[in-house]
Design a protein around this motif. Sequence first.
Motif, PDB file in Angstrom:
ATOM      1  N   LEU A   1      31.575 -12.819  27.472  1.00  0.00           N
ATOM      2  CA  LEU A   1      30.468 -12.809  28.427  1.00  0.00           C
ATOM      3  C   LEU A   1      30.956 -12.434  29.821  1.00  0.00           C
ATOM      4  O   LEU A   1      30.344 -11.623  30.526  1.00  0.00           O
ATOM      5  N   GLN A   2      32.094 -13.008  30.223  1.00  0.00           N
ATOM      6  CA  GLN A   2      32.638 -12.695  31.534  1.00  0.00           C
ATOM      7  C   GLN A   2      33.093 -11.232  31.612  1.00  0.00           C
ATOM      8  O   GLN A   2      32.888 -10.552  32.630  1.00  0.00           O
ATOM      9  N   GLU A   3      33.703 -10.736  30.554  1.00  0.00           N
ATOM     10  CA  GLU A   3      34.142  -9.333  30.526  1.00  0.00           C
ATOM     11  C   GLU A   3      32.952  -8.380  30.586  1.00  0.00           C
ATOM     12  O   GLU A   3      33.027  -7.318  31.210  1.00  0.00           O
ATOM     13  N   LEU A   4      31.849  -8.766  29.955  1.00  0.00           N
ATOM     14  CA  LEU A   4      30.645  -7.946  30.020  1.00  0.00           C
ATOM     15  C   LEU A   4      30.102  -7.888  31.445  1.00  0.00           C
ATOM     16  O   LEU A   4      29.739  -6.816  31.948  1.00  0.00           O
TER      17      LEU A   4
ATOM     18  N   THR B   1      31.697  -8.301  34.229  1.00  0.00           N
ATOM     19  CA  THR B   1      32.602  -7.564  35.126  1.00  0.00           C
ATOM     20  C   THR B   1      32.770  -6.105  34.728  1.00  0.00           C
ATOM     21  O   THR B   1      33.474  -5.368  35.414  1.00  0.00           O
ATOM     22  N   GLY B   2      32.150  -5.688  33.622  1.00  0.00           N
ATOM     23  CA  GLY B   2      32.178  -4.285  33.244  1.00  0.00           C
ATOM     24  C   GLY B   2      33.290  -3.869  32.310  1.00  0.00           C
ATOM     25  O   GLY B   2      33.445  -2.670  32.040  1.00  0.00           O
ATOM     26  N   SER B   3      34.068  -4.805  31.784  1.00  0.00           N
ATOM     27  CA  SER B   3      35.136  -4.475  30.831  1.00  0.00           C
ATOM     28  C   SER B   3      34.532  -4.440  29.428  1.00  0.00           C
ATOM     29  O   SER B   3      34.750  -5.337  28.605  1.00  0.00           O
ATOM     30  N   LEU B   4      33.779  -3.379  29.142  1.00  0.00           N
ATOM     31  CA  LEU B   4      32.953  -3.354  27.935  1.00  0.00           C
ATOM     32  C   LEU B   4      33.747  -3.347  26.631  1.00  0.00           C
ATOM     33  O   LEU B   4      33.404  -4.098  25.713  1.00  0.00           O
ATOM     34  N   PRO B   5      34.802  -2.537  26.473  1.00  0.00           N
ATOM     35  CA  PRO B   5      35.551  -2.587  25.203  1.00  0.00           C
ATOM     36  C   PRO B   5      36.163  -3.958  24.932  1.00  0.00           C
ATOM     37  O   PRO B   5      36.127  -4.450  23.797  1.00  0.00           O
ATOM     38  N   LYS B   6      36.716  -4.591  25.974  1.00  0.00           N
ATOM     39  CA  LYS B   6      37.274  -5.929  25.804  1.00  0.00           C
ATOM     40  C   LYS B   6      36.175  -6.931  25.460  1.00  0.00           C
ATOM     41  O   LYS B   6      36.364  -7.815  24.615  1.00  0.00           O
ATOM     42  N   ALA B   7      35.033  -6.788  26.118  1.00  0.00           N
ATOM     43  CA  ALA B   7      33.913  -7.689  25.844  1.00  0.00           C
ATOM     44  C   ALA B   7      33.469  -7.559  24.393  1.00  0.00           C
ATOM     45  O   ALA B   7      33.198  -8.564  23.713  1.00  0.00           O
ATOM     46  N   LEU B   8      33.396  -6.327  23.890  1.00  0.00           N
ATOM     47  CA  LEU B   8      32.981  -6.105  22.512  1.00  0.00           C
ATOM     48  C   LEU B   8      33.926  -6.800  21.535  1.00  0.00           C
ATOM     49  O   LEU B   8      33.496  -7.461  20.585  1.00  0.00           O
TER      50      LEU B   8
ATOM     51  N   GLN C   1      22.751 -16.080  20.469  1.00  0.00           N
ATOM     52  CA  GLN C   1      23.223 -15.696  21.796  1.00  0.00           C
ATOM     53  C   GLN C   1      24.301 -14.617  21.713  1.00  0.00           C
ATOM     54  O   GLN C   1      24.277 -13.636  22.466  1.00  0.00           O
ATOM     55  N   VAL C   2      25.247 -14.799  20.801  1.00  0.00           N
ATOM     56  CA  VAL C   2      26.339 -13.835  20.665  1.00  0.00           C
ATOM     57  C   VAL C   2      25.801 -12.461  20.275  1.00  0.00           C
ATOM     58  O   VAL C   2      26.196 -11.433  20.844  1.00  0.00           O
ATOM     59  N   TYR C   3      24.871 -12.425  19.321  1.00  0.00           N
ATOM     60  CA  TYR C   3      24.282 -11.142  18.904  1.00  0.00           C
ATOM     61  C   TYR C   3      23.522 -10.484  20.056  1.00  0.00           C
ATOM     62  O   TYR C   3      23.530  -9.255  20.194  1.00  0.00           O
ATOM     63  N   THR C   4      22.845 -11.304  20.868  1.00  0.00           N
ATOM     64  CA  THR C   4      22.118 -10.750  22.013  1.00  0.00           C
ATOM     65  C   THR C   4      23.068 -10.101  23.003  1.00  0.00           C
ATOM     66  O   THR C   4      22.832  -8.984  23.488  1.00  0.00           O
ATOM     67  N   VAL C   5      24.161 -10.793  23.313  1.00  0.00           N
ATOM     68  CA  VAL C   5      25.129 -10.246  24.270  1.00  0.00           C
ATOM     69  C   VAL C   5      25.828  -9.015  23.681  1.00  0.00           C
ATOM     70  O   VAL C   5      26.120  -8.053  24.397  1.00  0.00           O
ATOM     71  N   LEU C   6      26.078  -9.029  22.367  1.00  0.00           N
ATOM     72  CA  LEU C   6      26.630  -7.832  21.724  1.00  0.00           C
ATOM     73  C   LEU C   6      25.663  -6.660  21.858  1.00  0.00           C
ATOM     74  O   LEU C   6      26.087  -5.514  22.086  1.00  0.00           O
ATOM     75  N   GLY C   7      24.362  -6.933  21.734  1.00  0.00           N
ATOM     76  CA  GLY C   7      23.369  -5.884  21.928  1.00  0.00           C
ATOM     77  C   GLY C   7      23.422  -5.313  23.337  1.00  0.00           C
ATOM     78  O   GLY C   7      23.352  -4.089  23.543  1.00  0.00           O
TER      79      GLY C   7
END
Length: 612
Positions: free
Chosen positions: A256-259, A261-268, A286-292
């Motif tokens: 969530l924090q990586e998302l 801050t814009g670190s999308l590959p790490k967030a994924l 919640q996890v599926y929503t943030v993955l979306g």
Amino acid sequence: MQKRTDPSPLGWGSRRGRAYLSAAPSRGLGPASATLSHQTPLGSSGPHASCLDLWREKNDQLVRQAKVAQDSRQFLRGQQLAQDVLEGFRGLLHSLQGLPAAVPVLPLELTVTCNFITMKASLAQGFTEDQAQDIQQSLERVLETQEQLGPRLECGLRGLWDSVLHYSSVLPELLPALHHLAGLQAALWLSTDCLGDLTLLLQTLNGNQSEASEDLLPLLKTWSPPAEESDAPLTLQDAQGLRDVLLTASAYRQGLQELITGSLPKALSSLQEAASGLCPRSVLVQVYTVLGTCLRKMGNPQRALLYLVAALKGGSPWGPPLLEASRVYQQLGNTAAELESLELLVDALSVTHSPEAPQLLIEVELLLPQPNPASPLHCGTQSQAKYLLASRCLQIGRAEDAAEHYLDLLALLLDDSEPKMPQLWEDARKGTNESPHCLSWVSATYLLQGRAWVQLGAQKEAISEFSRCLELLFQATPKDKEQGPASSCEQGCMSDVALQQLRVAALISRGLQWVASDQDTKALQDFLLSVQMCPGSRDASFHLLQTLRRMDRRDEAIALWWSLEAQAKLPQENAAWSLPLYLETYLSWIRSPDRETLLEEFQTSLLEPCDL
């Protein structure tokens, strides 16, 4: 819960008509060898049963009672049973800690402490300073057995853990209970963002303090709590279960924090790790929503939809995945699906969910941060969702639908279900300012509803809505300038800049309707007032200039034009306040796209003949 193979426990407890055990042994006897000198309940093994065995039986009985409370289908009944179990653990722990610390008793005492902390945190739905004190007291009790407590008190919890874990290396019988307590300490530190302390604790538990790695996920995966004996006291949740919860919560928080801050590959990667772990249904949504959200931002809306559909399957609609779905459909250009998602969002936010039976465990939810406006899990209130739907309809040219939704929004804002809404209109008329954030929403609703009437060509209705908006706005009090960044203004009171711009927008909007109905005198009053309120507004000045020119008030028009030219040459300051998104959008609607071209034409037609 951990199963036991020993005989069924003694049936003693706080039931009416039963005799009670004395929790304290006779003086002079150690805790492990003390015997009872008072009455024992029916079914006991006799008056010579040790207090240690009976305390263990009491612990096991309370764990079983907690299971009954957890399985109760009646919420209030389950809560009462859980409170009774909590008090039972409190009394049992008081009895154990009322004696000098002794190694033979410590495994049971630490287990009771863990059960007590687990119950308290789960019922409170979070950790508090009380749990930190309970952990500290237990660590001090361990050190008391070696008379090493004195100088260690100044080191805090981190120093106590270092000392206890070093000491426990020569007492393997304490390790299972200490790892259990360490799991609760890790949960507390994770929930309070004490990640540095948590990292050092895990390194110590893994025996690799010297390693420089500070990544929590590998440390948690490496941590392997020792297995408890088959005849150990029962626990509500063992160390291995806590470790699995910590791993999922850490992966989710990190993703969530990586998302954000814009670190999308790490967030994924982190979010997929969380989805594959010990993830209860509510957390998985919640996890599926943030993955979306992550996949949408990475330019993969089709995969994002797969996760969002999975989030919505098998349960009642939940706000965040519906809001995120509307964003994905907007990215795909599917307007019908986007609006349908927003309509479902409004419906979902109107549902009041009944409380569920207590889960008397440390669960992933307890370790997660509360959604903030920057989080993809923040979907706002039903009123905000209705406003979003209405404004989106207006943006794509569906004026009739927009007008209907704005009417619904106004009714919703004035409905009894919102905080302090019933008295809002009357309070505004009386000049009270108890609900400034509600005032801003209602006035904005009138403004946008007026815009919808404009799109429908209904000038009379539009003027009426703009007038209502202004009536509210001229009684509003701006928020202090020192409040902070205006990004929070939508959550509470308006900044003075936002209030000023909202007034200007309403005045210009009404003025334009006076112009459209050939009432230039009334339009002139509104445009003049808007310029007086915001002298730096080029939009307000431009509309005033056009009206003066149309009314053949040449000298005033030329003076205003020179003022505009002088303003254009001044350095433009970056406003310290950002306007709410709806207001920025609205101001763009009433801004003439060919304003600069018209100003040049004005210069040619009015100024050159006068040799200016």
